[in-house]
Design an enzyme around this catalytic site. Structure first.
Site, PDB file in Angstrom:
ATOM      1  N   GLU A   1       8.737  -3.848  11.451  1.00  0.00           N
ATOM      2  CA  GLU A   1       9.774  -2.469  11.064  1.00  0.00           C
ATOM      3  C   GLU A   1       9.925  -1.498  11.892  1.00  0.00           C
ATOM      4  O   GLU A   1       9.241  -1.463  12.738  1.00  0.00           O
ATOM      5  CB  GLU A   1       8.392  -1.468   9.562  1.00  0.00           C
ATOM      6  CG  GLU A   1       8.852  -0.469   8.967  1.00  0.00           C
ATOM      7  CD  GLU A   1       7.355  -0.281   8.297  1.00  0.00           C
ATOM      8  OE1 GLU A   1       7.790   0.976   7.752  1.00  0.00           O
ATOM      9  OE2 GLU A   1       7.009  -1.261   7.766  1.00  0.00           O
TER      10      GLU A   1
ATOM     11  N   ASP B   1       1.364  -1.179   0.310  1.00  0.00           N
ATOM     12  CA  ASP B   1      -0.427  -0.241  -0.098  1.00  0.00           C
ATOM     13  C   ASP B   1       0.724   1.167   0.306  1.00  0.00           C
ATOM     14  O   ASP B   1       0.187   2.827   0.373  1.00  0.00           O
ATOM     15  CB  ASP B   1      -1.122   0.678   1.094  1.00  0.00           C
ATOM     16  CG  ASP B   1      -0.390   0.217   2.537  1.00  0.00           C
ATOM     17  OD1 ASP B   1       1.032   0.123   2.971  1.00  0.00           O
ATOM     18  OD2 ASP B   1      -1.429  -0.360   3.447  1.00  0.00           O
TER      19      ASP B   1
ATOM     20  N   GLU C   1      -1.167  -5.222   9.308  1.00  0.00           N
ATOM     21  CA  GLU C   1      -0.165  -4.710  10.080  1.00  0.00           C
ATOM     22  C   GLU C   1      -1.613  -4.767  11.257  1.00  0.00           C
ATOM     23  O   GLU C   1      -2.613  -4.262  12.053  1.00  0.00           O
ATOM     24  CB  GLU C   1      -0.783  -3.033   9.891  1.00  0.00           C
ATOM     25  CG  GLU C   1      -0.140  -3.042   8.572  1.00  0.00           C
ATOM     26  CD  GLU C   1      -0.167  -1.531   8.297  1.00  0.00           C
ATOM     27  OE1 GLU C   1       1.445  -0.726   7.260  1.00  0.00           O
ATOM     28  OE2 GLU C   1       0.677  -0.881   9.319  1.00  0.00           O
TER      29      GLU C   1
END
Length: 264
Positions: free
Chosen positions: A182, A46, A115
């Site tokens: 991340e 995305d 996520e």
């Protein structure tokens, strides 16, 4: 590569401590080039909201956008395993997660990425039960940028680190096949990678993970003010194909990421 990469391939590579590579792609041409360069996995990210659509973040991206670009990537017929992002608020309920997952799998994806932490456990279980493999994403989750107050390193306090590890274990137990970490400290990412059975992919998470991922436009030097963890692989390369191959080689040999790309 002469055959398609599957999750079984990646599990075997983790067991044998062989690093693998993920790169983002949004169209058929780069899908083919990335696969030919030897990357085992492609992420239809995305991040297209920023690098293709010109938004400041990923939040405006729709499930229709993701399905369109997933279809484009899969038309490149890559040997790489294709993972597609479920965009913002397309999986806030299990019912929406199932519908969104269906759309991306029908567009050609072999796995979807979500996520979030333990609140996703039921959705992950339901997706996997229905034949939709899941890649989870912890640490800095860009869809939550407004909650974090910007793009900030996560997991630096003992409480945050404990929470990320607990989320990772719970997500694995729910049935996730892969995990992206991340922008977390390198020591935390290495610890999580060693404790999980599933392969862990790092971005700004040090060299102790099972794989590395970068956004295509970042690693080709096309992004203004790239994050600390980015290396421009066009430097010294004569062609884009050469830069893609250099990234694959650097990950597999351990030359990337270096210490200056990591957080403590």
């Amino acid at each position: 590569m002469d055959k398609r990469i599957t999750i079984s391939t990646l599990n075997k590579m983790k067991a044998e401590r062989e690093k693998f590579v993920m790169m983002t792609a949004y169209d058929s041409t780069f899908s083919r080039l990335i696969s030919e360069a030897g990357a085992e996995t492609i992420l239809v990210g995305d991040s297209l909201g920023m690098v293709l659509q010109g938004h400041d973040n990923t939040i405006p991206v729709t499930i229709e956008d993701m399905a369109y670009h997933t279809d484009c990537v899969c038309r490149g017929r890559p040997h790489s395993l294709v993972v597609a992002d479920l965009p913002f608020m397309s999986y806030d309920t299990t019912e929406k997660a199932l519908r969104s997952g269906m759309l991306l799998m029908q567009a050609g994806a072999q796995m979807v990425k979500m996520e979030g932490g333990v609140w996703l456990s039921d959705s992950i279980h339901q997706l996997v039960e229905r034949g939709i493999p899941v890649c989870a994403h912890l640490g800095l989750t860009p869809q939550s940028v407004n909650v974090f107050g910007g793009y900030r390193v996560q997991g630096r306090t003992p409480k945050e680190a404990k929470s990320i590890l607990a989320d990772a274990v719970e997500i694995q137990d729910a049935g996730a096949s892969l995990l992206v970490l991340e922008c977390i400290p390198a020591h935390l990412a290495a610890d999580i990678s060693s404790k999980l059975d599933i392969p862990v992919i790092g971005i700004g998470a040090g060299s102790g993970t099972d794989a590395q991922v970068l956004v295509l436009h970042d690693m080709l030097g096309m992004t203004e003010n790239p994050p600390k963890f980015v290396e421009n692989f066009m430097t010294g390369a004569e062609t884009i194909q050469g830069a893609l191959a250099a990234f694959v080689s650097a990950v597999k040999t351990g030359a990337y990421p270096r210490e200056e790309h990591t957080y403590t």
